[in-house]
Design an enzyme around this catalytic site. Structure first.
Site, mmCIF file in Angstrom:
data_model
loop_
_atom_site.group_PDB
_atom_site.id
_atom_site.type_symbol
_atom_site.label_atom_id
_atom_site.label_comp_id
_atom_site.label_asym_id
_atom_site.label_seq_id
_atom_site.Cartn_x
_atom_site.Cartn_y
_atom_site.Cartn_z
ATOM 1 C CD GLN A 112 1.419 5.997 3.687
ATOM 2 O OE1 GLN A 112 2.258 5.317 4.230
ATOM 3 N NE2 GLN A 112 1.218 5.956 2.399
ATOM 4 C CG ASN A 113 1.585 12.759 1.876
ATOM 5 O OD1 ASN A 113 2.325 11.793 2.016
ATOM 6 N ND2 ASN A 113 1.068 13.103 0.720
ATOM 7 C CB VAL A 114 3.442 15.202 8.068
ATOM 8 C CG1 VAL A 114 3.475 13.841 8.738
ATOM 9 C CG2 VAL A 114 4.766 15.450 7.329
ATOM 10 C CG HIS A 130 2.183 8.098 8.935
ATOM 11 N ND1 HIS A 130 2.690 7.649 7.747
ATOM 12 C CD2 HIS A 130 1.801 6.986 9.612
ATOM 13 C CE1 HIS A 130 2.629 6.318 7.701
ATOM 14 N NE2 HIS A 130 2.077 5.896 8.817
ATOM 15 C CB CYS A 138 0.566 14.593 25.175
ATOM 16 S SG CYS A 138 1.090 13.663 26.646
ATOM 17 N N GLY A 204 -0.085 7.528 -5.102
ATOM 18 C CA GLY A 204 1.282 7.941 -4.743
ATOM 19 C C GLY A 204 1.817 7.333 -3.474
ATOM 20 C CB THR A 205 1.204 5.164 -0.967
ATOM 21 O OG1 THR A 205 1.864 4.403 0.052
ATOM 22 C CG2 THR A 205 -0.050 4.439 -1.387
ATOM 23 C CG ASN A 249 2.452 4.611 -7.026
ATOM 24 O OD1 ASN A 249 2.219 5.450 -6.159
ATOM 25 N ND2 ASN A 249 3.614 3.988 -7.091
HETATM 26 P P1 NAD Z 1 7.126 6.311 -0.483
HETATM 27 O O1 NAD Z 1 8.239 7.281 -0.662
HETATM 28 O O2 NAD Z 1 7.440 5.011 0.153
HETATM 29 O O3 NAD Z 1 6.479 5.970 -1.923
HETATM 30 C C1 NAD Z 1 6.061 6.976 -2.814
HETATM 31 C C2 NAD Z 1 5.499 6.280 -4.058
HETATM 32 O O4 NAD Z 1 4.936 7.273 -4.890
HETATM 33 C C3 NAD Z 1 6.549 5.524 -4.874
HETATM 34 O O5 NAD Z 1 5.991 4.316 -5.316
HETATM 35 C C4 NAD Z 1 6.821 6.475 -6.051
HETATM 36 O O6 NAD Z 1 7.208 5.805 -7.218
HETATM 37 C C5 NAD Z 1 5.462 7.125 -6.214
HETATM 38 N N1 NAD Z 1 5.480 8.477 -6.783
HETATM 39 C C6 NAD Z 1 6.384 9.464 -6.582
HETATM 40 N N2 NAD Z 1 6.003 10.578 -7.223
HETATM 41 C C7 NAD Z 1 4.828 10.289 -7.854
HETATM 42 C C8 NAD Z 1 3.927 11.028 -8.648
HETATM 43 N N3 NAD Z 1 4.136 12.306 -8.963
HETATM 44 N N4 NAD Z 1 2.816 10.417 -9.090
HETATM 45 C C9 NAD Z 1 2.563 9.107 -8.788
HETATM 46 N N5 NAD Z 1 3.377 8.362 -8.036
HETATM 47 C C10 NAD Z 1 4.493 8.955 -7.564
HETATM 48 O O7 NAD Z 1 5.977 7.080 0.245
HETATM 49 P P2 NAD Z 1 4.822 6.534 1.188
HETATM 50 O O8 NAD Z 1 4.280 5.265 0.630
HETATM 51 O O9 NAD Z 1 3.895 7.672 1.407
HETATM 52 O O10 NAD Z 1 5.543 6.161 2.567
HETATM 53 C C11 NAD Z 1 6.539 6.980 3.107
HETATM 54 C C12 NAD Z 1 6.272 7.630 4.447
HETATM 55 O O11 NAD Z 1 6.909 8.886 4.356
HETATM 56 C C13 NAD Z 1 4.861 7.952 4.757
HETATM 57 O O12 NAD Z 1 4.637 7.431 5.994
HETATM 58 C C14 NAD Z 1 4.770 9.485 4.850
HETATM 59 O O13 NAD Z 1 4.257 9.816 6.116
HETATM 60 C C15 NAD Z 1 6.162 9.971 4.852
HETATM 61 N N6 NAD Z 1 6.481 11.124 3.970
HETATM 62 C C16 NAD Z 1 5.609 12.147 3.860
HETATM 63 C C17 NAD Z 1 5.909 13.210 3.037
HETATM 64 C C18 NAD Z 1 4.912 14.332 2.903
HETATM 65 O O14 NAD Z 1 4.227 14.647 3.877
HETATM 66 N N7 NAD Z 1 4.781 14.932 1.739
HETATM 67 C C19 NAD Z 1 7.092 13.240 2.312
HETATM 68 C C20 NAD Z 1 7.992 12.164 2.467
HETATM 69 C C21 NAD Z 1 7.657 11.095 3.305
#
Ligand code: NAD
Length: 287
Positions: A112-114, A130, A138, A204-205, A249
């Site tokens: 999900q990370n960008v 994402h 586009c 980590g989600t 997680n």
């Molecule tokens: P989220 O913020 O909803 O959840 C993150 C989860 O990871 C939480 O449960 C948290 O407790 C856990 N966590 C945090 N640090 C950790 C670690 N070091 N080890 C293990 N677990 C850890 O994130 P999500 O579920 O990815 O959803 C959020 C949306 O935000 C996604 O769609 C994503 O695209 C976007 N996002 C991306 C980035 C990035 O690209 N790095 C950063 C912020 C948000």
């Protein structure tokens, strides 16, 4: 803890097609805040979450205004897209997933990370659910452009924002906004991976963002194992879930609580994933 790390290592080694699903928690140890963890962007600034939910509708109505705000160095959208990766490097968790791919165990990462840190760490087969920071897309035809191909500052100077695609559609960041449909190719490829895998390592989600969070559900419903029991007159065929789902997680998630995941290894991805890889190496040495 050692027992469960060894269990994960054994499950990975026994798998034929393992994939990883990752979220923002994967990159917090690289210095990028997540959204919903204790130090998350939304947790600390709930007003930004509200703004983020409106962004796609605002882009649709007025893409020029979106880009003007996006290019404003004082604005949060600018700092999210431009500041996110300043000085940031992959952490040991990213490298562990890359090593699992190099070992031939991990076949795909759906993230999900960008931030593109999986690719930087060495993973080759990455689906950016994402979108990715280095691209634009586009909004009409879905064509992607490397960000170096569009001179946004010139378009801004010449008052020609937003950038337009040849098809006439307005171009946006590749990052998928809240309320925006997931691009069709990404949706299809990830569903295929989730359906085809026999092990899913979810790292980590918070697993609350849909439709991403439906991928583990899809993997859970895949049942190909058949167990036959014969007891006197009773002959029964049981369909046994054949996908192992492991979470790594910091805290339990809805997947943990609903029993979609088989087990969770609670802790930091940057510490646990390298330990799993170390255990795989050790067990391989024993073979
Ligand atoms: P989220 O913020 O909803 O959840 C993150 C989860 O990871 C939480 O449960 C948290 O407790 C856990 N966590 C945090 N640090 C950790 C670690 N070091 N080890 C293990 N677990 C850890 O994130 P999500 O579920 O990815 O959803 C959020 C949306 O935000 C996604 O769609 C994503 O695209 C976007 N996002 C991306 C980035 C990035 O690209 N790095 C950063 C912020 C948000």
């Amino acid at each position: 803890m050692e027992d469960i790390v060894e269990r994960a290592a054994r499950d990975l080694m026994n798998s034929k097609y393992a994939i990883a699903l990752t979220g923002a928690g994967m990159s917090t140890e690289s210095g990028i805040p997540d959204f919903r963890g204790p130090d998350g962007l939304w947790t600390k600034h709930p007003e930004l979450e509200f703004q983020a939910y409106r962004m796609y509708d605002e882009f649709k109505v007025n893409p020029k205004a979106y880009w003007e705000e996006r290019l404003n160095p004082e604005g949060w959208i600018w700092s999210f897209f431009e500041g996110l990766k300043k000085g940031v490097k992959p952490n040991p968790g990213h490298y562990a997933l890359a090593e699992l791919e190099q070992m031939g165990i991990l076949k795909c990462v759906i993230t999900q990370n960008v931030d593109e840190l999986h690719q930087e760490a060495g993973n080759r087969n990455v689906i950016e659910y994402h979108g990715g920071l280095s691209k634009f897309r586009c909004d009409s035809c879905g064509r992607r452009f490397h960000r170096d191909k569009i001179d946004l500052e010139r378009l801004k100077r010449e008052d020609k924002l937003p950038p337009y695609c040849d098809c006439g559609g307005a171009i946006k960041d590749d990052g998928v906004f809240f309320g925006e449909p997931i691009p069709g190719d990404v949706l299809q490829n990830s569903q295929q991976e989730a359906w085809g895998c026999d092990l899913m390592l979810i790292c980590g989600t918070s697993a609350v963002v849909y439709p991403f969070a439906s991928l583990p559900e899809l993997a859970r419903t895949r049942r190909s194992g058949r167990q036959t029991t014969r007891d006197l007159d009773l002959y029964a065929i049981q369909h046994v879930p054949s996908t192992v789902i492991i979470e790594v997680n910091a805290e339990p998630t809805p997947l943990t609580k609903s029993g979609i995941s088989d087990y969770i290894i609670q802790g930091k991805t940057g510490e646990i994933l390298p330990r799993i890889v170390q255990e795989v190496r050790r067990l391989r040495g024993l073979r």
